[in-house]
Design a protein around this motif. Structure first.
Motif, PDB file in Angstrom:
ATOM      1  N   THR A 160       0.838  -1.203   0.000  1.00  0.00           N
ATOM      2  CA  THR A 160       0.000   0.000   0.000  1.00  0.00           C
ATOM      3  C   THR A 160       0.873   1.253   0.000  1.00  0.00           C
ATOM      4  O   THR A 160       0.533   2.254   0.628  1.00  0.00           O
ATOM      5  CB  THR A 160      -0.946   0.025   1.216  1.00  0.00           C
ATOM      6  OG1 THR A 160      -0.163   0.006   2.427  1.00  0.00           O
ATOM      7  CG2 THR A 160      -1.883  -1.173   1.214  1.00  0.00           C
ATOM      8  N   GLY A 161       2.002   1.193  -0.692  1.00  0.00           N
ATOM      9  CA  GLY A 161       2.869   2.349  -0.812  1.00  0.00           C
ATOM     10  C   GLY A 161       3.856   2.522   0.320  1.00  0.00           C
ATOM     11  O   GLY A 161       4.551   3.547   0.385  1.00  0.00           O
ATOM     12  N   SER A 162       3.983   1.525   1.207  1.00  0.00           N
ATOM     13  CA  SER A 162       4.843   1.668   2.379  1.00  0.00           C
ATOM     14  C   SER A 162       6.309   1.875   2.003  1.00  0.00           C
ATOM     15  O   SER A 162       6.984   2.766   2.540  1.00  0.00           O
ATOM     16  CB  SER A 162       4.711   0.439   3.287  1.00  0.00           C
ATOM     17  OG  SER A 162       3.391   0.286   3.744  1.00  0.00           O
ATOM     18  N   THR A 163       6.827   1.058   1.093  1.00  0.00           N
ATOM     19  CA  THR A 163       8.240   1.158   0.731  1.00  0.00           C
ATOM     20  C   THR A 163       8.549   2.506   0.113  1.00  0.00           C
ATOM     21  O   THR A 163       9.577   3.126   0.420  1.00  0.00           O
ATOM     22  CB  THR A 163       8.620   0.024  -0.236  1.00  0.00           C
ATOM     23  OG1 THR A 163       8.382  -1.235   0.398  1.00  0.00           O
ATOM     24  CG2 THR A 163      10.089   0.114  -0.619  1.00  0.00           C
ATOM     25  N   ALA A 164       7.666   2.983  -0.759  1.00  0.00           N
ATOM     26  CA  ALA A 164       7.884   4.286  -1.395  1.00  0.00           C
ATOM     27  C   ALA A 164       7.868   5.403  -0.348  1.00  0.00           C
ATOM     28  O   ALA A 164       8.691   6.330  -0.399  1.00  0.00           O
ATOM     29  CB  ALA A 164       6.819   4.535  -2.453  1.00  0.00           C
ATOM     30  N   LEU A 165       6.948   5.322   0.593  1.00  0.00           N
ATOM     31  CA  LEU A 165       6.860   6.341   1.630  1.00  0.00           C
ATOM     32  C   LEU A 165       8.098   6.311   2.528  1.00  0.00           C
ATOM     33  O   LEU A 165       8.661   7.361   2.880  1.00  0.00           O
ATOM     34  CB  LEU A 165       5.600   6.120   2.460  1.00  0.00           C
ATOM     35  CG  LEU A 165       5.323   7.166   3.545  1.00  0.00           C
ATOM     36  CD1 LEU A 165       5.021   8.521   2.912  1.00  0.00           C
ATOM     37  CD2 LEU A 165       4.159   6.716   4.432  1.00  0.00           C
ATOM     38  N   GLN A 166       8.546   5.128   2.895  1.00  0.00           N
ATOM     39  CA  GLN A 166       9.740   5.004   3.730  1.00  0.00           C
ATOM     40  C   GLN A 166      10.959   5.573   3.009  1.00  0.00           C
ATOM     41  O   GLN A 166      11.784   6.262   3.625  1.00  0.00           O
ATOM     42  CB  GLN A 166       9.967   3.536   4.094  1.00  0.00           C
ATOM     43  CG  GLN A 166       8.925   2.975   5.040  1.00  0.00           C
ATOM     44  CD  GLN A 166       8.754   1.473   4.929  1.00  0.00           C
ATOM     45  OE1 GLN A 166       9.510   0.786   4.224  1.00  0.00           O
ATOM     46  NE2 GLN A 166       7.765   0.923   5.610  1.00  0.00           N
ATOM     47  N   GLY A 167      11.061   5.305   1.718  1.00  0.00           N
ATOM     48  CA  GLY A 167      12.170   5.859   0.948  1.00  0.00           C
ATOM     49  C   GLY A 167      12.130   7.376   0.902  1.00  0.00           C
ATOM     50  O   GLY A 167      13.167   8.046   0.986  1.00  0.00           O
ATOM     51  N   ALA A 168      10.919   7.936   0.779  1.00  0.00           N
ATOM     52  CA  ALA A 168      10.775   9.393   0.757  1.00  0.00           C
ATOM     53  C   ALA A 168      11.205  10.009   2.079  1.00  0.00           C
ATOM     54  O   ALA A 168      11.918  11.027   2.106  1.00  0.00           O
ATOM     55  CB  ALA A 168       9.326   9.768   0.438  1.00  0.00           C
ATOM     56  N   PHE A 169      10.799   9.413   3.200  1.00  0.00           N
ATOM     57  CA  PHE A 169      11.203   9.915   4.514  1.00  0.00           C
ATOM     58  C   PHE A 169      12.708   9.770   4.717  1.00  0.00           C
ATOM     59  O   PHE A 169      13.375  10.673   5.237  1.00  0.00           O
ATOM     60  CB  PHE A 169      10.456   9.183   5.629  1.00  0.00           C
ATOM     61  CG  PHE A 169       9.147   9.800   6.007  1.00  0.00           C
ATOM     62  CD1 PHE A 169       9.106  11.033   6.647  1.00  0.00           C
ATOM     63  CD2 PHE A 169       7.942   9.157   5.741  1.00  0.00           C
ATOM     64  CE1 PHE A 169       7.896  11.615   7.008  1.00  0.00           C
ATOM     65  CE2 PHE A 169       6.725   9.730   6.095  1.00  0.00           C
ATOM     66  CZ  PHE A 169       6.705  10.969   6.734  1.00  0.00           C
TER      67      PHE A 169
END
Length: 389
Positions: free
Chosen positions: A26-35
């Motif tokens: 649900t987009g977790s990896t992309a969000l973690q990479g952004a942070f």
């Protein structure tokens, strides 16, 4: 049916400890990479992204009792304790930690997490996509953990109560996920974010607003390592899994060779636009829509705070054409998997060489090749030679 609830004031109060729990796909990896990429920028704006790495999976696996066989449980506990200390002693106005493995937490784990992180300051963020669009992504992810069932077989068992992957509903019965966390932290402290598949920027903008970050602080990056397998890549891996298990080889070895090495190497290629994707049969799409509608209604009724349109959970996906013909595997894909396995084997050899050099430097009796191989294997995977399933 569900009603759309729009939250105009998203900013969380100062002192909030935001726990993003996924779930998977649900987009977790992309969000973690952004942070992770914006650590300094978010810190300068009064937000701390907790953890030493992009994703503190080892720490969260410990607190949810899902430490992998090759991981050191004592070290994993230390990682969790360090994460707790950072979340509870840092002075920034807002703190955030993200891990999709939080979605694996059972009731007792949620209680432990809330106790450790400070229940009265917690807000839990849950990001959700339509179930019909999660199904193919999760099947190929389970293949990378050794699954042998075809997509249709897995779908049938998943919807008919005999799933070979029970963690799927632990993660993706989303109304139950909201309930597990809401019962502990309070439903007013659960934020459910219904992702909009047509708006790529919806996810980072929402977290920017929740945390009081300036627009465009968080940027989602294209990550080949996190892409889904194509249908032919998935079928090639499934064939390998069937053969691997028929030889009764140890699963910890599989995880080291395939999941953390060869699988990543396979994903380094960028598929062509016309490569066949994993598509769900019409009956599977309809089943997912029914479950999605049930979950949406239950989430709205729970009293959790909802951002976006709950009805998106019941959206479908393009159903698969029924007559697809036999699977024709590309030799290039098989060769890429084989090279990935060779590279994983090279890691064993490198450890042997380093061990031999250290032994020689200390003036200790050189060990035999058999001893060195055994030491290298034990270092990578405890007991992987002797243990067979």
């Amino acid at each position: 049916m569900t009603e759309r609830r729009v939250m105009t004031d998203l900013l969380l109060p100062e002192g909030t400890r935001l726990v993003h729990i996924g779930p998977h796909k649900t987009g977790s990896t992309a969000l973690q990479g952004a942070f992770d990429n914006a650590r300094e920028a978010v810190l300068a704006q009064g937000v701390r992204y907790a953890g030493r790495t992009r994703h503190e999976s080892v720490a969260v696996r410990w607190v949810t009792e899902r430490v992998l066989p090759q991981q050191d449980s004592v070290a994993a506990e230390k990682r969790w304790r360090a994460l707790v200390e950072e979340m509870t002693t840092s002075s920034e106005p807002r703190l955030v930690v993200s891990s999709e493995f939080f979605s694996d937490a059972k009731e007792q784990h949620v209680e432990a997490i809330a106790r450790d992180l400070g229940r009265d300051k917690l807000t839990v963020a849950i990001t959700l996509r339509p179930l019909a669009k999660i199904l193919p992504s999760q099947w190929q992810q389970y293949l990378q953990r050794g699954l042998t069932q075809s997509y249709d077989e897995w779908l049938d068992k998943t919807f008919n109560g005999t799933s070979p992957t029970p963690s799927f509903w632990q993660r993706h019965r989303h109304d139950a996920l909201v309930r597990r966390w809401g019962d502990v932290v309070g439903y007013d402290n659960v934020v459910v974010i219904m992702l909009d598949g047509s708006d790529y920027g919806f996810l980072p903008r929402t977290f920017e607003q929740l945390l009081g970050l300036r627009p465009d602080t968080l940027e989602l990056l294209d990550d080949l390592q996190n892409r889904s397998l194509t249908f032919h890549e998935a079928e090639m891996l499934r064939a390998f899994n069937v053969q691997y298990k028929s030889e009764k080889l140890a699963m910890p070895l599989y995880d080291r060779l395939v999941n953390t090495r060869a699988g990543h190497y396979l994903k380094h290629r960028r598929p062509e636009r016309d490569e066949r994707k994993i598509e769900t049969p019409a009956w599977g799409v309809e089943a997912a829509q029914r479950v999605g509608a049930e979950m949406a209604d239950a989430i709205v009724a729970s009293g959790a705070r909802v951002i976006g349109d709950p009805a998106t959970l019941a959206l479908g996906a393009r159903p698969r054409a029924e007559d697809l013909g036999p699977v024709q595997l590309d030799p290039e894909l098989s060769a890429r998997l084989a090279v990935g396995l060779v590279l994983a084997g090279q890691e064993v050899q490198d450890i042997e060489v380093r061990a031999a050099r250290r032994t020689a430097a200390r003036g200790v009796r050189p060990r035999s090749s058999r001893e060195l191989i055994g030491a290298a294997r034990r270092r990578l995977l405890p007991d992987w030679v002797s243990r067979r399933r």
